[in-house]
Design a protein around this motif. Structure first.
Motif, short mmCIF file in Angstrom:
data_model
loop_
_atom_site.label_atom_id
_atom_site.label_comp_id
_atom_site.label_asym_id
_atom_site.label_seq_id
_atom_site.Cartn_x
_atom_site.Cartn_y
_atom_site.Cartn_z
N PHE A 103 0.65 -1.22 0.01
CA PHE A 103 -0.03 -0.02 0.07
C PHE A 103 0.93 1.13 0.05
O PHE A 103 0.16 2.33 -0.15
CB PHE A 103 -0.96 -0.03 1.25
CG PHE A 103 -1.92 -1.12 1.08
CD1 PHE A 103 -3.21 -0.78 0.48
CD2 PHE A 103 -1.90 -2.29 1.69
CE1 PHE A 103 -4.17 -1.86 0.44
CE2 PHE A 103 -2.67 -3.31 1.92
CZ PHE A 103 -3.83 -3.13 1.10
N GLU A 104 2.05 1.13 0.00
CA GLU A 104 3.06 2.22 -0.01
C GLU A 104 2.90 2.81 -1.33
O GLU A 104 2.84 1.94 -2.55
CB GLU A 104 4.40 1.76 0.18
CG GLU A 104 4.55 1.35 1.72
CD GLU A 104 6.20 1.26 1.93
OE1 GLU A 104 6.68 1.44 3.09
OE2 GLU A 104 6.87 0.61 1.02
N LEU A 105 3.15 4.25 -1.50
CA LEU A 105 3.11 5.04 -2.76
C LEU A 105 4.02 6.04 -3.06
O LEU A 105 4.62 6.35 -1.93
CB LEU A 105 1.54 5.58 -2.93
CG LEU A 105 0.36 4.77 -2.85
CD1 LEU A 105 -1.05 5.80 -2.60
CD2 LEU A 105 0.03 3.74 -4.15
N TYR A 130 4.81 9.01 -5.93
CA TYR A 130 4.58 9.82 -7.28
C TYR A 130 5.76 10.87 -6.96
O TYR A 130 5.08 12.17 -6.40
CB TYR A 130 3.20 10.22 -7.30
CG TYR A 130 2.23 8.95 -7.25
CD1 TYR A 130 2.16 8.56 -8.59
CD2 TYR A 130 1.41 8.49 -6.31
CE1 TYR A 130 1.28 7.48 -8.69
CE2 TYR A 130 0.58 7.64 -6.57
CZ TYR A 130 0.46 6.91 -7.67
OH TYR A 130 -0.34 5.90 -7.93
N GLY A 131 6.55 11.03 -7.87
CA GLY A 131 7.53 12.15 -7.77
C GLY A 131 8.10 12.23 -6.40
O GLY A 131 8.73 11.32 -5.57
N THR A 132 7.79 13.61 -5.96
CA THR A 132 8.41 13.95 -4.49
C THR A 132 7.54 13.41 -3.44
O THR A 132 7.67 13.33 -2.32
CB THR A 132 8.56 15.21 -4.43
OG1 THR A 132 7.49 16.06 -4.64
CG2 THR A 132 9.75 15.72 -5.25
N ASN A 133 6.05 12.84 -3.71
CA ASN A 133 5.03 12.89 -2.73
C ASN A 133 5.18 11.17 -2.85
O ASN A 133 5.41 10.44 -3.48
CB ASN A 133 3.60 12.94 -3.28
CG ASN A 133 3.63 14.38 -3.71
OD1 ASN A 133 4.10 15.22 -3.05
ND2 ASN A 133 2.82 14.69 -4.84
N HIS A 134 5.23 10.80 -1.42
CA HIS A 134 5.12 9.25 -1.20
C HIS A 134 4.51 9.03 0.15
O HIS A 134 4.43 9.62 1.27
CB HIS A 134 6.61 8.85 -0.92
CG HIS A 134 7.58 9.48 -0.30
ND1 HIS A 134 8.06 8.95 0.93
CD2 HIS A 134 8.12 10.68 -0.31
CE1 HIS A 134 8.90 9.83 1.34
NE2 HIS A 134 8.92 10.87 0.75
#
Length: 357
Positions: free
Chosen positions: A170-172, A174-178
């Motif tokens: 469930f870890e994500l 996206y670019g600098t967002n995590h």
């Protein structure tokens, strides 16, 4: 003009950056490979559309996987089928998710607790091999203090993962967002609906450009599923959630209930032949069974084990209330005498407990 291989490489790179680009479908792309569910079915594979809605159910599979050969068909009454095919350019950590989300509708969200409950009856044929999870996800719509988010899942089958590894899916990023898993804890083991479960809590933290918050995911992992293709059960959501004090005496608003197949390093197909999500008004007072310490509606040696643990906690907490099921000898308190009577019943020395007037 760019070659097909170059175009596919570009598509893979764009997907990795979270940019979903639609590709035109061809006859070969939409070739039927999944056993069709009965009645009218919508083939998401042919339209290369990531989602469709039938009645109150919204069905979903990522476009990227449909483009490269995975199949999904949706039908009435929450039924759907799917086949996973690994893409030629796999993304790092990317999984395919075949799902159906039952939406209760704005203003009609049930408050799961002692007055309302959600039951999920299902039957499916599972022919997946490898690493995957099949679970129901209850979306809790009321955020807690500091905008923290919370989910409660009942995993009916998990293959190829230890609980902590599955929570990591469930870890994500996206670019600098995590979103990162910070901790994983086994909270308790219990019985529900005649099956055995381990309840885990995963604590995550989201790091974003404009916000940071914690996220909590509770997952009850079923331990006793049998070998074979068919999997079926009737899930009582409150029976699972009430194992935790934060949900036991609260009314928790649920916005949607989803059945999800999460696949990675997988092959094969599946078919959901029955899915019935219903809201139950719990107007009657729950039955209290004297001596049923693990709430499985029967008295056996497991209750003796739970009773001993409960007594230790009870003795360490001054002024703690005595649960009605624990006062077996009806003397108004919970102590060693109750455990002795419980053990005598389990081994057959006595045939019944004292009856309240």
């Amino acid at each position: 003009m760019r070659s097909k291989k170059a175009l596919l490489s570009v598509a893979s790179a764009l997907m990795a950056a979270a940019c979903m680009l639609p590709f035109p479908a061809t006859a070969a792309d939409s070739e039927a490979a999944v056993t069709a569910v009965t009645d009218t079915a919508i083939d998401l594979s042919e339209s290369i559309s990531s989602n469709t809605t039938i009645d109150n159910y919204e069905f979903y599979c990522p476009e990227y996987f449909l483009i490269y050969g995975s199949k999904m068909k949706a039908s009435t009454n929450g039924r759907f089928s799917g086949e996973y095919k690994a893409p030629p350019y796999p993304l790092n950590g990317q999984y395919a998710e075949f799902s159906s989300m039952y939406k209760f509708g704005e203003g009609n969200e049930p408050n799961v607790g002692k007055k309302q409950n959600i039951r999920a009856d299902y039957c499916l044929n599972n022919r997946l091999n490898g690493k995957y999870g099949i679970f129901f996800d209850a979306m809790i719509t009321e955020n807690t203090e500091n905008h923290d988010r919370c989910y409660f899942d009942v995993a009916e089958m998990v293959s190829g993962y230890e609980p902590e590894d599955f929570l990591k899916t469930f870890e994500l990023k996206y670019g600098t967002n995590h979103l990162d898993l910070k901790s994983c804890e086994l909270l308790k083991s219990y019985s529900s609906g005649g099956h055995e479960y381990d309840l885990y809590k995963g604590v995550y933290h989201y790091y974003g450009c404009y916000s940071n918050y914690d996220e909590y995911r509770y997952i009850a992992f079923r331990k006793d599923y049998a070998d074979g293709e068919q999997l079926e059960n009737s899930i009582d959501l409150y029976d699972h959630m009430s194992r935790l004090s934060e949900f036991e005496n609260a009314d928790t608003k649920i916005g949607a209930m989803s059945l999800i197949f999460r696949t990675i390093e997988t092959e094969g197909d599946f078919e959901v032949t029955k899915q019935d999500i219903s809201v139950i008004e719990q107007s009657t007072v729950p039955e209290v069974i004297s001596g049923d310490f693990n709430s499985d509606k029967r008295i056996d040696s497991m209750d003796v084990v739970h009773a001993r643990k409960t007594l230790l906690k009870h003795m360490s907490s001054e002024g703690a209330d005595t649960p009605e099921y624990a006062d077996i000898n009806l003397n108004g308190k919970f102590d060693v005498a109750d455990i002795v009577m419980l053990q005598s019943f389990v081994i057959g020395r006595i045939k019944a407990f004292p009856a309240s007037e």
